[in-house]
Design an enzyme around this catalytic site. Structure first.
Site, PDB file in Angstrom:
ATOM      1  N   CYS A 139       0.840  -1.204   0.000  1.00  0.00           N
ATOM      2  CA  CYS A 139       0.000   0.000   0.000  1.00  0.00           C
ATOM      3  C   CYS A 139       0.874   1.253   0.000  1.00  0.00           C
ATOM      4  O   CYS A 139       2.040   1.211   0.406  1.00  0.00           O
ATOM      5  CB  CYS A 139      -0.941   0.010   1.203  1.00  0.00           C
ATOM      6  SG  CYS A 139      -0.095   0.184   2.779  1.00  0.00           S
ATOM      7  N   CYS A 198       2.188   2.294   3.413  1.00  0.00           N
ATOM      8  CA  CYS A 198       3.344   1.497   3.856  1.00  0.00           C
ATOM      9  C   CYS A 198       4.605   1.994   3.156  1.00  0.00           C
ATOM     10  O   CYS A 198       5.681   2.073   3.772  1.00  0.00           O
ATOM     11  CB  CYS A 198       3.146   0.020   3.520  1.00  0.00           C
ATOM     12  SG  CYS A 198       1.607  -0.659   4.127  1.00  0.00           S
ATOM     13  N   ASP A 220       3.915  14.919 -37.857  1.00  0.00           N
ATOM     14  CA  ASP A 220       4.959  15.366 -38.766  1.00  0.00           C
ATOM     15  C   ASP A 220       4.794  14.528 -40.042  1.00  0.00           C
ATOM     16  O   ASP A 220       4.190  13.453 -39.991  1.00  0.00           O
ATOM     17  CB  ASP A 220       6.324  15.128 -38.102  1.00  0.00           C
ATOM     18  CG  ASP A 220       7.468  15.619 -38.975  1.00  0.00           C
ATOM     19  OD1 ASP A 220       7.266  16.582 -39.724  1.00  0.00           O
ATOM     20  OD2 ASP A 220       8.556  15.024 -38.895  1.00  0.00           O
TER      21      ASP A 220
END
Length: 708
Positions: free
Chosen positions: A22, A25, A400
């Site tokens: 997580c 953590c 381009d």
């Protein structure tokens, strides 16, 4: 001296972290590492599970800093040990014991032995929740509110009001929920881990007359590497001997094998086909295209998408609010309405459990990491969640022309003969142009080779370049000229109407015309063009189907060529003759008129326009360091068809993130509504939270199935 300057002077070392589940953590681990005596700075990349340390720290010290989550640390390039099956993992044994004790408690309760049941439940809570309580209580004392703090309060509260069985069930379900989070993040990271493992750890090197096998880290630039049929190529290099086909899907995502002959570039992690190759190494192990891809993708996973940043901020305030709501539910009804204390405290505890932000916090990163990893495996590098979000919302795309919509390599399209034979005309033209460096000269030589014209034995002398006009040379005893039609107008006067009409027709088709002849007569015309990529029209059509409102072409080429190429590709807005600063203005205008805009180029030229666009997309990143470094999105295979796939992936990721947030919040709202009247038990509340976590994980995994 500033902090950044101090860090620049220190050597940064990167480690792999196993067990990060997580973001909270990860932040706590980062803070713990920063507190180590020899560490000046530390940074944790949660998405890629990496730790970068500036300063001195041993692996033991780093693991001690991550002991609260039983994190394990290894060197960055060290291959991970073979993963044990989930059910065998050491951290799960406490859960098995707790589950067994819970079963004993149920059996004792059914048999009427209340004290034995309570004892079994208490033992299940202590054994199954030991690591949870250790972290949760420490956080509570420091007024740090995260999901472990919520769960600790809820379980201890359940025990305090005598709900021992509920507490034991919640402990076990929470452990399973955490295991699901670990699994989901590991699964999301696995696509990048598998990329890292594609390159062999050893290479066979020719050392004098013998062949020796050495670790790739010991191979130096310039060494000659032996690659046998069916072997993976260990390092980037250039073929010096042999011919084969090489499967390059690991780098470019292209499923068809590429032909390789002396002079061709090969990449680490690609698979040699049926031929034997000798390859001169051009990059060391940590500088190969594959290594750069992995590094870039892992850096991308560290970049938080705007939606993820919002969720993280939301979760920071959300958890204390949930605690306040739970407290109010527990004490207000008994105090104000005379409700039963135990009943309302239980409901408050259920609100704490359902309020865990697990599913909400994981909803965005698991989707972003899965999408970026999945794209990398298909040859598309996306340098962060922010670009993934933006490309999913694209309203305009500017291309381009040269090397993007076209192949970037002129080819002869027409040969018109007015005197003599076609073969003789091509032989003279190719023999002369073989001595020229002009791109159109190369096109004529290639065409002659394709048609099998014998021109290498044609005697050519007194070759001379005519600046801005063409070239001349003596073939046999006669002087020949090759150049613009204007050169022949100056040599022989006005050209016949038939020739002038043909020249105008070629130019209207966007072709460049070269005339061939002597000082007194015209022998023929050669028309050349930079051919449109076959995939360009389909790509432009696919972009419109995906909801892109405007597809433009911005080029420095002249109007006639630009119009011809643009119309063939299906581009509606064609802007020709633009200088770099005018391209920049064009991108700004598109952004102002339509919104989020992408610029697609080669990653080397047009840097200002690529930088000005919301998303800069570079073509052909394989082997091109400039493209890897400058663009936000890199299409490694130089294939326009990867662009619609990338937009589909971005759009799908946005949709899935929104669905995940809706699932996570929707389930919580429903559960909260059920908790207040007392319909929701503690274990059912946690089961709902666990279900939301599983739901967002499985939903995110759908991103692996986005088709090209």
């Amino acid at each position: 001296m500033g902090n950044e300057q101090v860090l620049d002077q220190l050597q940064a070392k990167t480690y792999r972290v196993q067990g990060l589940t997580c973001t909270n953590c990860a932040a706590k681990f980062e803070q713990n590492v920063k507190s180590l005596p020899g560490v000046k700075e530390a940074k944790v990349n949660f998405g890629a599970a990496k730790l970068t340390v500036w300063g001195e720290a041993t692996i033991d010290e780093l693991e001690q800093a991550g002991a609260f989550e039983q994190l394990t640390i290894r060197e960055e390039r060290e291959r991970p040990a073979r993963q044990e099956p989930f059910w065998k993992k050491k951290e799960n044994w406490n859960v098995y014991i707790a589950a067994a004790l819970l079963a004993v408690g149920w059996a004792a309760s059914a048999a009427g032995s209340g004290w034995l049941a309570v004892a079994a439940y208490v033992a299940a809570i202590v054994i199954g929740g030991y690591s949870l309580f250790r972290t949760g209580l420490r956080n509570l004392l420091r007024w740090q509110f995260d999901m472990k703090t919520l769960m600790t309060i809820a379980i201890l509260g359940a025990a305090a009001i005598g709900e021992w069985q509920e507490g034991a069930v919640v402990v076990i379900l929470f452990a399973i929920s955490e295991a699901l989070e670990r699994y989901s993040m590991d699964r999301a990271r696995r696509s990048i881990a598998s990329l890292m493992e594609m390159a062999p750890v050893e290479a066979t090197i020719r050392h004098g007359a013998e062949e020796i096998t050495v670790p790739v880290e010991d191979v130096r630039v310039g060494d000659v590497m032996i690659v046998k049929p069916g072997e993976k190529i260990a390092l980037d290099g250039v073929v010096v001997n042999g011919a084969s086909t090489v499967h390059e899907a690991a780098i470019t995502g292209e499923s068809l094998p590429a032909e390789k002959a002396p002079g061709a570039a090969v990449f680490a992690g690609t698979l040699n086909g049926e031929g034997f190759l000798e390859v001169e190494v051009t990059k060391q192990a940590d500088e190969t295209t594959l290594a750069k891809m992995v590094d870039l993708v892992e850096e991308a996973q560290a970049e938080r998408a705007p939606m993820q940043a919002f969720i993280d901020r939301f979760a920071r305030y959300y958890t204390p609010v949930i605690i306040a709501v739970a407290l109010l539910i527990a004490i207000v009804p008994p105090l104000v309405m005379g409700g039963e204390w135990l009943d309302w405290v239980y409901r408050g505890l259920a609100v704490l459990v359902i309020g865990c932000p697990c599913a909400l916090v994981i909803s965005t990163p698991v989707a972003i990491v899965t999408a970026i990893g999945s794209a990398a495996r298909r040859g598309v590098l996306i340098k962060g969640g922010v670009y993934l979000e933006q490309i999913g919302r694209l309203r305009a795309v500017a291309f381009d022309k040269t090397g993007t919509l076209t192949k970037g390599e002129p080819a002869v399209t027409d040969v018109v003969v007015y005197e003599g034979t076609r073969e003789r005309l091509l032989a003279i033209a190719a023999a002369i142009e073989k001595r020229s460096q002009h791109p159109l000269a190369s096109a004529i030589v290639r065409r002659a080779e394709e048609e099998g014209t014998l021109f290498l034995d044609v005697p050519v002398g007194e070759f001379q370049s005519l600046t801005g006009q063409g070239v001349k040379a003596v073939v046999g005893s006669e002087t020949y000229y090759i150049g613009s039609p204007a050169l022949f107008t100056s040599l022989i006067g006005e050209l016949p109407d038939e020739v002038e009409q043909q020249i105008v027709a070629f130019r209207n088709e966007g072709k460049t015309v070269m005339a061939i002849g002597t000082a007194d007569r015209l022998l023929g015309l050669v028309a050349a063009a930079d051919p449109l990529r076959p995939s360009a029209p389909d790509t432009v059509a696919a972009l419109r189907r995906l909801g892109v409102a405007e597809v433009a072409m911005v080029t420095g080429d002249h109007e006639q060529t630009a119009q011809a190429v643009g119309h063939q590709a299906g581009v509606s807005d064609i802007r020709a003759g633009l200088l770099p600063e005018q391209k920049l203005s064009a991108i700004r205008e598109l952004k102002q008129r339509y919104g989020i805009t992408a610029m697609v180029g080669d990653g080397v030229n047009d840097a200002p326009a690529l930088a000005a666009a919301d998303v800069g997309v570079a073509m052909g990143g394989a082997g091109t360091d400039a493209a890897l470094e400058t663009a936000d999105v890199v299409l490694m295979a130089d294939d326009l068809r990867q662009l619609p796939y990338t937009i589909r992936l971005g759009s799908r990721t946005l949709a899935i993130v929104k669905q995940n947030i809706a699932f996570a919040l929707g389930l919580k709202v429903l559960a909260l509504a059920a908790a207040i009247p007392g319909w929701l038990t503690l274990w059912l509340a946690l089961f709902a939270d666990m279900g939301a976590t599983l739901l967002v994980t499985l939903n995110s995994m759908r991103l692996l199935r986005v088709k090209e």
